[in-house]
Design a protein around this motif. Structure first.
Motif, PDB file in Angstrom:
ATOM      1  N   ASN A 332       0.860  -1.185   0.000  1.00  0.00           N
ATOM      2  CA  ASN A 332       0.000   0.000   0.000  1.00  0.00           C
ATOM      3  C   ASN A 332       0.899   1.239   0.000  1.00  0.00           C
ATOM      4  OD1 ASN A 332       0.662   0.594   2.819  1.00  0.00           O
ATOM      5  ND2 ASN A 332      -0.741  -1.076   3.344  1.00  0.00           N
ATOM      6  N   ARG A 333       0.310   2.380  -0.247  1.00  0.00           N
ATOM      7  CA  ARG A 333       1.088   3.606  -0.364  1.00  0.00           C
ATOM      8  C   ARG A 333       1.799   3.944   0.949  1.00  0.00           C
ATOM      9  NH1 ARG A 333       1.001   8.034  -3.989  1.00  0.00           N
ATOM     10  NH2 ARG A 333       2.061   9.856  -3.072  1.00  0.00           N
ATOM     11  N   ALA A 334       1.152   3.682   2.076  1.00  0.00           N
ATOM     12  CA  ALA A 334       1.762   4.006   3.368  1.00  0.00           C
ATOM     13  C   ALA A 334       3.091   3.282   3.552  1.00  0.00           C
ATOM     14  CB  ALA A 334       0.798   3.658   4.498  1.00  0.00           C
ATOM     15  N   VAL A 335       3.148   2.018   3.153  1.00  0.00           N
ATOM     16  CA  VAL A 335       4.404   1.264   3.254  1.00  0.00           C
ATOM     17  C   VAL A 335       5.459   1.865   2.334  1.00  0.00           C
ATOM     18  CG1 VAL A 335       5.491  -0.961   2.752  1.00  0.00           C
ATOM     19  CG2 VAL A 335       3.355  -0.888   4.048  1.00  0.00           C
ATOM     20  N   GLY A 336       5.083   2.190   1.113  1.00  0.00           N
ATOM     21  CA  GLY A 336       6.022   2.808   0.188  1.00  0.00           C
ATOM     22  C   GLY A 336       6.545   4.126   0.708  1.00  0.00           C
ATOM     23  N   GLU A 337       5.673   4.923   1.305  1.00  0.00           N
ATOM     24  CA  GLU A 337       6.096   6.226   1.823  1.00  0.00           C
ATOM     25  C   GLU A 337       7.003   6.076   3.040  1.00  0.00           C
ATOM     26  OE1 GLU A 337       2.413   8.343   2.315  1.00  0.00           O
ATOM     27  OE2 GLU A 337       2.525   9.182   0.280  1.00  0.00           O
ATOM     28  N   LYS A 338       6.827   5.010   3.821  1.00  0.00           N
ATOM     29  CA  LYS A 338       7.744   4.752   4.939  1.00  0.00           C
ATOM     30  C   LYS A 338       9.168   4.547   4.431  1.00  0.00           C
ATOM     31  CE  LYS A 338       6.387   1.878   8.254  1.00  0.00           C
ATOM     32  NZ  LYS A 338       5.746   0.693   8.900  1.00  0.00           N
ATOM     33  N   LEU A 339       9.307   3.853   3.294  1.00  0.00           N
ATOM     34  CA  LEU A 339      10.637   3.641   2.728  1.00  0.00           C
ATOM     35  C   LEU A 339      11.220   4.951   2.220  1.00  0.00           C
ATOM     36  CD1 LEU A 339      12.942   1.805   1.889  1.00  0.00           C
ATOM     37  CD2 LEU A 339      11.703   1.299  -0.225  1.00  0.00           C
ATOM     38  N   VAL A 340      10.427   5.752   1.526  1.00  0.00           N
ATOM     39  CA  VAL A 340      10.916   7.036   1.014  1.00  0.00           C
ATOM     40  C   VAL A 340      11.318   7.947   2.168  1.00  0.00           C
ATOM     41  CG1 VAL A 340      10.300   9.109  -0.281  1.00  0.00           C
ATOM     42  CG2 VAL A 340       9.560   6.871  -1.103  1.00  0.00           C
ATOM     43  N   GLU A 341      10.551   7.934   3.253  1.00  0.00           N
ATOM     44  CA  GLU A 341      10.905   8.753   4.413  1.00  0.00           C
ATOM     45  C   GLU A 341      12.267   8.362   4.968  1.00  0.00           C
ATOM     46  OE1 GLU A 341      11.676   9.663   8.431  1.00  0.00           O
ATOM     47  OE2 GLU A 341      10.985   7.650   7.888  1.00  0.00           O
ATOM     48  N   ARG A 342      12.557   7.063   5.004  1.00  0.00           N
ATOM     49  CA  ARG A 342      13.866   6.614   5.469  1.00  0.00           C
ATOM     50  C   ARG A 342      14.981   7.034   4.504  1.00  0.00           C
ATOM     51  NH1 ARG A 342      15.186   6.311  10.105  1.00  0.00           N
ATOM     52  NH2 ARG A 342      13.799   8.085   9.936  1.00  0.00           N
ATOM     53  N   ILE A 343      14.713   6.989   3.215  1.00  0.00           N
ATOM     54  CA  ILE A 343      15.701   7.431   2.224  1.00  0.00           C
ATOM     55  C   ILE A 343      16.008   8.914   2.420  1.00  0.00           C
ATOM     56  CG2 ILE A 343      16.067   7.886  -0.246  1.00  0.00           C
ATOM     57  CD1 ILE A 343      16.437   4.962   0.422  1.00  0.00           C
ATOM     58  N   LYS A 344      14.979   9.726   2.601  1.00  0.00           N
ATOM     59  CA  LYS A 344      15.169  11.166   2.820  1.00  0.00           C
ATOM     60  C   LYS A 344      15.923  11.415   4.119  1.00  0.00           C
ATOM     61  CE  LYS A 344      12.920  12.211  -0.923  1.00  0.00           C
ATOM     62  NZ  LYS A 344      13.696  12.643  -2.130  1.00  0.00           N
ATOM     63  N   TRP A 345      15.627  10.605   5.142  1.00  0.00           N
ATOM     64  CA  TRP A 345      16.356  10.750   6.414  1.00  0.00           C
ATOM     65  C   TRP A 345      17.840  10.493   6.208  1.00  0.00           C
ATOM     66  CZ3 TRP A 345      19.556   7.831   9.470  1.00  0.00           C
ATOM     67  CH2 TRP A 345      19.782   8.313  10.770  1.00  0.00           C
ATOM     68  N   TRP A 346      18.165   9.470   5.434  1.00  0.00           N
ATOM     69  CA  TRP A 346      19.574   9.171   5.185  1.00  0.00           C
ATOM     70  C   TRP A 346      20.257  10.286   4.393  1.00  0.00           C
ATOM     71  CZ3 TRP A 346      23.089   5.948   7.114  1.00  0.00           C
ATOM     72  CH2 TRP A 346      22.630   4.891   7.901  1.00  0.00           C
ATOM     73  N   GLU A 347      19.545  10.908   3.474  1.00  0.00           N
ATOM     74  CA  GLU A 347      20.120  12.056   2.762  1.00  0.00           C
ATOM     75  C   GLU A 347      20.447  13.178   3.745  1.00  0.00           C
ATOM     76  OE1 GLU A 347      18.137  11.702  -1.697  1.00  0.00           O
ATOM     77  OE2 GLU A 347      17.070  12.851  -0.161  1.00  0.00           O
TER      78      GLU A 347
END
Length: 516
Positions: A332-347
């Motif tokens: 679902n979109r919420a799971v996908g957005e959790k991954l993107v949030e972690r990617i942005k955090w690492w940036e």
């Protein structure tokens, strides 16, 4: 000498790729037939390195796996070695297309596979039967080891043949951090993950006494109880309360001696494969990691998920640049957005230290043919197979979701695997191209080599050779072999790392903040 077909010397992964991966060392002057024309290798291209299949203009994308792995920093003529000297990891937009390619649930196989494991009676299912000594702080690390060493030297364990061993869990942290802050709570979560681990039947805690990471904080915040059936709070020893190292060691030996009979009474029983939580990692990777071992592990992951089990990948900095392929598989979109949030955090996290995520490929990775973080990441996510992404978890968070999941961990192997094991992984598979010898007690670690030369050179440390894929063995066949070995190891088969005694020094909790 006539030109040789490309398929005999290299692997062309996708039709749109403008590079191929060398299946052996390609020497200058070698003529290769590719795409209806003949190209001449103009400089040596090592095993796992990339060969340009046609001229690539400056600024043009380099494609491998059908995806962008970088951009030509200069004109790259056909037949050239494509690597760090002529490729740049420029930024580019990725289309996350949340859930667009989410696959249907896998078809449950007609035959449910089983293994011989430990049913702890509390929804924990183990593949080993250890007693752990958890050090709350580095100041008690040596004492924790002395306790295990004294027990081993005494011969006491010979009376308890069904106990796999005593594991001291020691580390470099536990103090000089903000009390009840992010590092303190993450360390507690990680230590609790090992205390509650399905492969741990009982444990004690050992501290100094004055550290920030107080045992009482760990016990109460994480709800720790002894696992030997009593449900009492665990034994806590501190060097200062006991009266020094020697007295603490003696008290620790007595405490474990009381636990051993119960642990020894436990027996393996038949469990279905859905009780396996598989932790995966790739370390010492090379250019063939994403061609052989990782895709084969992905097949094994799919087989396990089809059985109802769980498969974890971590190393978020090594997902970077390939995360869009996972967001498209999100349930679902919420799971996908959790991954993107972690990617942005690492940036953000890397930027505050003036670091770049593209610095991740190590000198050894580059020597093995990996050029950019995008290339490394695209190969790394192959470990996750092809099923839907069911969840994204924080570091050391208990894994409750079935299916394929991502845990946010650093790319450094011991730190990554420490979080994954703390999350509950009871079997590990670790792929390597350069030759990592990783182990992580209490979870057994299966080592998969990406290429045959390294496998044979390090035969005493490698469990499976995925290099045979370069010699014509189907990826699916090696994936099935890995899956069968997962079941065998879960049932008690010793891995090479276990036979070598590796795994007691690799506990490395992630410290994200300042040391005060």
């Amino acid at each position: 000498m006539p030109a040789v077909p490309l398929s005999q010397v290299a692997v062309h992964l996708r039709p749109q790729d403008n590079v191929a991966v060398a299946a052996r060392s390609l020497e200058p002057g070698l003529e290769v037939q590719a795409n209806g024309s003949t190209l001449i290798v103009n400089r040596r291209v090592g095993l796992g390195h990339k060969l340009a299949l046609h001229d690539i203009a400056k600024g043009e994308p380099i494609y491998k796996y059908g995806q962008i792995i970088g951009f030509a920093s200069t004109l790259i003529p056909a037949g050239s070695h494509v690597h760090v000297h002529n490729v740049a990891a420029d930024a580019f937009e990725r289309d996350y297309a949340f859930c667009r390619d989410c696959p249907p649930p896998p078809v449950r196989p007609a035959v449910l596979r089983t293994f011989q494991g430990y049913d702890r009676g509390d929804c924990r299912y183990g593949t080993r039967n250890y007693v752990a000594i958890l050090s709350t702080v580095n100041c008690s690390a040596s004492t924790s080891k002395y306790i295990s060493e004294k027990i081993r030297a005494s011969g006491l364990l010979q009376q308890f043949p069904h106990v796999d061993g005593i594991v001291p869990i020691t580390h470099k942290a536990g103090c000089a951090m903000q009390y009840d802050g992010p590092d303190h709570n993450q360390l507690d979560l990680t230590l609790a993950g090992f205390a509650k681990h399905p492969n741990v039947a009982a444990y004690i805690l050992v501290g100094l006494g004055c550290e920030t990471g107080q045992a009482i904080h760990l016990v109460e915040n994480q709800g720790l109880v002894q696992l030997n059936g009593t449900r009492k709070k665990p034994v806590v020893l501190t060097i200062q309360d006991c009266g020094g190292i020697a007295k603490t060691v003696d008290a620790g030996v007595r405490a474990i001696a009381e636990l051993l009979p119960h642990v020894n009474d436990l027996r393996r029983t038949t469990l279905t494969a859905d009780k396996i939580i598989l932790g995966t990692n790739c370390g010492g990777s090379d250019g063939n990691s994403g061609v052989t071992a990782n895709p084969a592990l992905g097949v094994a992951s799919d087989l396990l998920v089809a059985q109802g089990g769980t498969s974890i990948i971590g190393e978020t900095p090594e997902i970077y640049g390939a995360e869009h392929l996972l967001t498209r598989r999100a349930i679902n979109r919420a799971v996908g957005e959790k991954l993107v949030e972690r990617i942005k955090w690492w940036e953000w996290y890397t930027s505050i230290f003036g670091a770049e995520i593209n610095n991740n490929p190590s000198p050894g990775n580059k020597e093995g043919g990996l050029t950019t973080i995008y290339e490394k990441s695209l190969g790394a996510i192959a470990k996750g197979g092809s099923t839907a992404l069911m969840d994204v978890l924080h570091y050391a968070e208990p894994v409750k979701t079935k299916g394929f999941v991502v845990m946010d961990t650093p790319g450094y192997d011991p730190v990554s695997m420490t979080g994954i094991v703390a999350g509950g992984a009871n079997v590990l598979v670790f792929t390597t191209g350069r030759g990592s010898v990783f182990g992580c007690k209490p979870a057994p670690s299966i080592k998969v080599a990406t290429n045959s030369p390294m496998y044979h050179h390090m035969i005493d440390d490698m469990d499976i050779n995925a290099g045979v894929i370069l010699e014509g063995t189907p990826v699916e066949e090696v994936g099935q072999q890995i899956f069968e070995d997962i079941l065998a190891v879960a049932s008690g088969k010793k891995t090479k790392s276990e036979l070598n005694g590796v795994g007691e020094e690799e506990f490395a909790p992630w410290s994200i903040g300042p040391t005060l």
